[in-house]
Design a protein around this motif. Sequence first.
Motif, mmCIF file in Angstrom:
data_model
loop_
_atom_site.group_PDB
_atom_site.id
_atom_site.type_symbol
_atom_site.label_atom_id
_atom_site.label_comp_id
_atom_site.label_asym_id
_atom_site.label_seq_id
_atom_site.Cartn_x
_atom_site.Cartn_y
_atom_site.Cartn_z
ATOM 1 N N LYS A 119 56.040 33.519 36.181
ATOM 2 C CA LYS A 119 55.782 34.785 35.481
ATOM 3 C C LYS A 119 55.031 35.786 36.354
ATOM 4 C CE LYS A 119 54.137 33.224 31.531
ATOM 5 N NZ LYS A 119 53.641 33.035 30.171
ATOM 6 N N GLU A 129 57.356 40.244 30.320
ATOM 7 C CA GLU A 129 57.873 39.215 29.421
ATOM 8 C C GLU A 129 58.314 39.839 28.099
ATOM 9 O OE1 GLU A 129 53.835 37.654 30.429
ATOM 10 O OE2 GLU A 129 55.056 39.051 31.571
ATOM 11 N N MET A 144 62.560 38.210 30.725
ATOM 12 C CA MET A 144 61.761 39.285 31.294
ATOM 13 C C MET A 144 62.674 40.493 31.569
ATOM 14 S SD MET A 144 59.253 37.196 33.915
ATOM 15 C CE MET A 144 57.868 38.330 33.827
#
Length: 148
Positions: A119, A129, A144
């Motif tokens: 992430k 996200e 995402m």
Amino acid sequence: MLKIEIKTFSELTKQELYNILQLRSEVFVVEQNSIYQDVDGKDQKALHILGFKNDKLIAYTRIFKPGDYFEKSSIGRVVVAKNNRQFNYGNEIMNASINAVKTIFKVDSIHISAQAYLKRFYNNLGFKEIGEEYLEDGIPHIAMIKES
């Protein structure tokens, strides 16, 4: 610095295709211990972004125009050979892929299905996200989006 090449499926040589599949299998199947069908019938629609170091394929992604994978344009199968990850090639191959989406497909919105542990890597490239984490091939992922 990587030497970047962008090719359609039909432009790939047999050796390049073999090297792509070998690299993807080496990382996604063997290293990540994930049994899944990598050869998914989508390579034919993708543009392939190849990153070479000393004429050896060490980084790769595939990109899709809107509607060919997700509703938005997308980048997938992001991979860097394990012994080359410390050199920032992940950023290089992703920036080349983002630029290719913008220049070739003429869109600014990109959707990815990211492995959850990456992430922060994708956040640093401008992705945010959306939604909750989910399992894909037994590995936590998160959707995402990058909007330029």
